[in-house]
Design a protein around this motif. Structure first.
Motif, PDB file in Angstrom:
ATOM      1  N   ARG A  28      -2.622 102.650  29.946  1.00  0.00           N
ATOM      2  CA  ARG A  28      -1.861 102.897  28.716  1.00  0.00           C
ATOM      3  C   ARG A  28      -1.752 104.380  28.371  1.00  0.00           C
ATOM      4  NH1 ARG A  28      -5.581 101.670  23.547  1.00  0.00           N
ATOM      5  NH2 ARG A  28      -7.496 102.555  24.361  1.00  0.00           N
ATOM      6  N   ARG A  52       2.015  99.213  31.081  1.00  0.00           N
ATOM      7  CA  ARG A  52       1.647  97.900  30.548  1.00  0.00           C
ATOM      8  C   ARG A  52       1.404  96.920  31.685  1.00  0.00           C
ATOM      9  NH1 ARG A  52       6.018  95.682  26.898  1.00  0.00           N
ATOM     10  NH2 ARG A  52       7.224  95.997  28.771  1.00  0.00           N
ATOM     11  N   VAL A  54       2.295  93.842  31.789  1.00  0.00           N
ATOM     12  CA  VAL A  54       3.507  93.044  32.022  1.00  0.00           C
ATOM     13  C   VAL A  54       4.401  93.748  33.036  1.00  0.00           C
ATOM     14  CG1 VAL A  54       5.587  92.123  30.928  1.00  0.00           C
ATOM     15  CG2 VAL A  54       3.394  91.966  29.759  1.00  0.00           C
ATOM     16  N   THR A  58       5.509  92.510  36.811  1.00  0.00           N
ATOM     17  CA  THR A  58       6.907  92.470  37.223  1.00  0.00           C
ATOM     18  C   THR A  58       7.075  93.107  38.600  1.00  0.00           C
ATOM     19  OG1 THR A  58       7.662  92.526  34.930  1.00  0.00           O
ATOM     20  CG2 THR A  58       9.267  93.172  36.613  1.00  0.00           C
ATOM     21  N   GLN A  76      -4.673  97.349  27.223  1.00  0.00           N
ATOM     22  CA  GLN A  76      -4.658  96.302  26.214  1.00  0.00           C
ATOM     23  C   GLN A  76      -3.267  95.717  26.111  1.00  0.00           C
ATOM     24  OE1 GLN A  76      -5.881  98.428  22.747  1.00  0.00           O
ATOM     25  NE2 GLN A  76      -8.036  98.431  23.313  1.00  0.00           N
ATOM     26  N   GLY A  77      -3.137  94.712  25.288  1.00  0.00           N
ATOM     27  CA  GLY A  77      -1.822  94.121  25.074  1.00  0.00           C
ATOM     28  C   GLY A  77      -1.759  92.739  25.664  1.00  0.00           C
ATOM     29  N   GLY A  78      -0.538  92.304  25.983  1.00  0.00           N
ATOM     30  CA  GLY A  78      -0.313  90.968  26.504  1.00  0.00           C
ATOM     31  C   GLY A  78      -1.123  90.666  27.749  1.00  0.00           C
ATOM     32  N   LEU A  79      -1.237  91.628  28.624  1.00  0.00           N
ATOM     33  CA  LEU A  79      -2.053  91.475  29.828  1.00  0.00           C
ATOM     34  C   LEU A  79      -3.071  92.608  29.838  1.00  0.00           C
ATOM     35  CD1 LEU A  79       0.391  90.559  32.738  1.00  0.00           C
ATOM     36  CD2 LEU A  79      -1.532  89.216  31.925  1.00  0.00           C
ATOM     37  N   CYS A  80      -4.273  92.326  29.386  1.00  0.00           N
ATOM     38  CA  CYS A  80      -5.323  93.340  29.382  1.00  0.00           C
ATOM     39  C   CYS A  80      -5.852  93.516  30.798  1.00  0.00           C
ATOM     40  CB  CYS A  80      -6.436  92.948  28.420  1.00  0.00           C
ATOM     41  SG  CYS A  80      -7.279  91.441  28.911  1.00  0.00           S
ATOM     42  N   GLN A  83      -7.269  90.237  32.551  1.00  0.00           N
ATOM     43  CA  GLN A  83      -6.186  89.282  32.755  1.00  0.00           C
ATOM     44  C   GLN A  83      -5.243  89.751  33.850  1.00  0.00           C
ATOM     45  OE1 GLN A  83      -4.435  88.675  28.878  1.00  0.00           O
ATOM     46  NE2 GLN A  83      -3.987  86.561  29.387  1.00  0.00           N
ATOM     47  N   GLU A  87      -4.443  87.735  37.268  1.00  0.00           N
ATOM     48  CA  GLU A  87      -3.064  87.319  37.546  1.00  0.00           C
ATOM     49  C   GLU A  87      -2.527  87.971  38.821  1.00  0.00           C
ATOM     50  OE1 GLU A  87      -1.175  85.038  35.937  1.00  0.00           O
ATOM     51  OE2 GLU A  87      -2.863  84.591  34.618  1.00  0.00           O
TER      52      GLU A  87
END
Length: 144
Positions: A28, A52, A54, A58, A76-80, A83, A87
């Protein structure tokens, strides 16, 4: 195809010597991403940087070639951080993952449990010129 020379701190290295190894840098903090990316490029590797999780997913989902992913544990955020590691490994089982953290802000426990073969390194080790040995270690253990 002829190769050109790249000037580095340790001398001249032929560009392409790393056989088009792709590194995905995810963090970040722009300054951290830029510094790590520059050090990795100086070694002859190709770098894609994302701010990020995300965006990193992608890149992986589109099938773009990525050999090593370096992730800032402070992501941090939607996909830390944890995570994203999980993923990414689910999508690309052979992907080598490096988690970078501050001594004050250690990586999440989930990441070390769910991705036990991830390499962990403290941020100051990047600043101490440890990037070359880290990349060698990550690539030495990658799936064929």
């Amino acid at each position: 195809m002829p190769t050109t020379d790249v000037e580095t701190a340790s001398g001249r290295l032929p560009q392409g010597v790393c056989y088009r190894i792709q590194v995905l840098v995810v963090g970040r903090h722009k300054r951290w991403r830029d510094e790590i990316s520059a050090e990795i490029r100086m070694l002859g590797y190709q770098v894609t940087a994302c701010d990020r999780g995300v965006d990193a997913m992608t890149v992986l989902a589109l099938g773009l070639p990525v050999d090593v992913m370096v992730v800032d544990a402070a992501l941090q955020g939607g996909l830390c951080c944890a995570q994203l590691a999980v993923e990414a490994r689910a999508l690309r089982p052979g992907l080598r993952i490096v988690l970078s953290s501050d001594p004050v802000d250690p990586p999440e426990q989930d990441a070390s449990v769910l991705v036990p073969d991830a390499l962990f390194i403290q941020r100051e080790q990047f600043q101490d010129g440890m990037v070359a040995s880290l990349m060698r270690e990550a690539l030495a253990n990658r799936a064929a």
